[in-house]
Write an enzyme that holds these catalytic residues in place. Structure first.
Site, PDB file in Angstrom:
ATOM      1  N   ASP A   8       0.837  -1.096  -0.130  1.00  0.00           N
ATOM      2  CA  ASP A   8      -0.550   0.288  -0.507  1.00  0.00           C
ATOM      3  C   ASP A   8       1.014   1.333   0.146  1.00  0.00           C
ATOM      4  OD1 ASP A   8      -2.208   1.829   0.972  1.00  0.00           O
ATOM      5  OD2 ASP A   8      -1.419   1.362   2.649  1.00  0.00           O
ATOM      6  N   ASP A  10      -0.425   4.976   0.548  1.00  0.00           N
ATOM      7  CA  ASP A  10      -0.720   6.164   1.553  1.00  0.00           C
ATOM      8  C   ASP A  10      -0.566   5.714   2.788  1.00  0.00           C
ATOM      9  OD1 ASP A  10      -0.889   8.595  -0.503  1.00  0.00           O
ATOM     10  OD2 ASP A  10      -2.685   6.875  -0.929  1.00  0.00           O
ATOM     11  N   GLY A  52      -9.860   9.387  -3.280  1.00  0.00           N
ATOM     12  CA  GLY A  52      -9.779  11.647  -3.360  1.00  0.00           C
ATOM     13  C   GLY A  52     -11.503  11.761  -3.159  1.00  0.00           C
TER      14      GLY A  52
END
Ligand code: XBP
Ligand code: MG
Length: 252
Positions: A8, A10, A52
């Site tokens: 991953d 973030d 986002g």
């Protein structure tokens, strides 16, 4: 046999959320003349939703009943997200966000050991390549055999799809891989794809439910600053996550 490590991005490779994505969203909101402003605590709540664009839609639904959506709201979300990506990648280009402890060491060692490296993330592809280039190495993106990112699969984490997609690209089975995650949504995605997972927590995720993880750690461990193991199976253990240790955990 262990063949690949899937990361991953973030929160796992780097602490990008609080001081990276969050200010980039806020800069985009200001650019568009919106009075939206995400402080550190609010952003923690918004992290319940990955992606986002998805996060901005959730914010409006959940926290801004006063905001009347324009008819082209979806176009606005796309434009805001494009601006946010620009602000974020500019911040990375300035060397704004370092990798977490032990990440570069483990990546180098894994390459030397002949393990395949991959990325499985919900963030936008440009964000990943910018981080690898500016915080790892000029050719950092080339260290990874697959970069599975963003909208390449419609269902984002906690859906397992991004991991399934990455493994298909590599021609590998789940039992040949190990995943690295920092959050409950991420862990649900990797476990859902059948991949054993090492979790390194951060300030936003320390209270998440990590049941099913192979190990839960403070971080990967740096020289002179070993990780602390936090899950019941190995609580209190300290050390450095290296290839030998990953092979031993993977066999179990
Ligand atoms: C990461 C995310 C991403 C970033 C923003 O989750 O949720 O949405 O916060 O990225 P994970 P974009 O670490 O579980 O993959 O704005 O580019 O979507
Ligand atoms: Mg994460």
């Amino acid at each position: 046999m262990l063949k690949a490590l899937l990361f991953d991005v973030d929160g796992t490779l780097a602490d990008t959320e609080r001081d990276g994505h969050r200010p980039a969203f806020n800069a985009a909101f200001r650019e568009f003349g919106l009075d939206w402003d995400w402080d550190v605590a609010r952003y923690g709540e918004l992290l319940a939703v990955t992606g986002g664009k998805e996060r901005m839609r959730y914010y409006v639904e959940r926290f801004r009943p006063d905001y009347s959506k324009p008819s082209d709201f979806e176009d606005l979300i796309v434009a805001l997200h494009k601006a946010k990506t620009r602000h974020y990648t500019e911040l990375l280009a300035g060397g704004g966000i370092p990798l977490r402890p032990g990440v570069e060491r483990l990546l180098r060692e894994a390459r030397t050991a002949g393990l395949i490296l991959g990325v499985a993330t919900t963030t936008t592809p440009e964000n990943v390549t910018a981080l690898l280039r500016h915080s790892l190495a000029e050719d950092g993106g080339d260290w990874f055999a697959v970069i599975a990112a963003g909208d390449i699969v419609p269902a984002k984490k906690p859906a397992p799809d991004i991991y399934v997609w990455a493994m298909r690209q590599l021609g590998l089975r789940p039992e040949e891989c190990l995943a690295f995650e920092d959050s409950e949504n991420g862990l649900r995605a990797s476990l859902g794809a059948g991949i054993q997972t090492v979790v390194t927590i951060n300030d936003y995720t320390r209270d998440h439910d990590f049941s099913g993880a192979l190990a839960v750690l403070s971080d990967l461990g740096g020289e002179g600053a070993p990780y602390q193991r936090l899950d019941a199976a190995g609580a209190g253990e300290r050390g450095l996550v290296d290839v030998a240790c990953l092979r031993a955990w993977h066999r179990r």
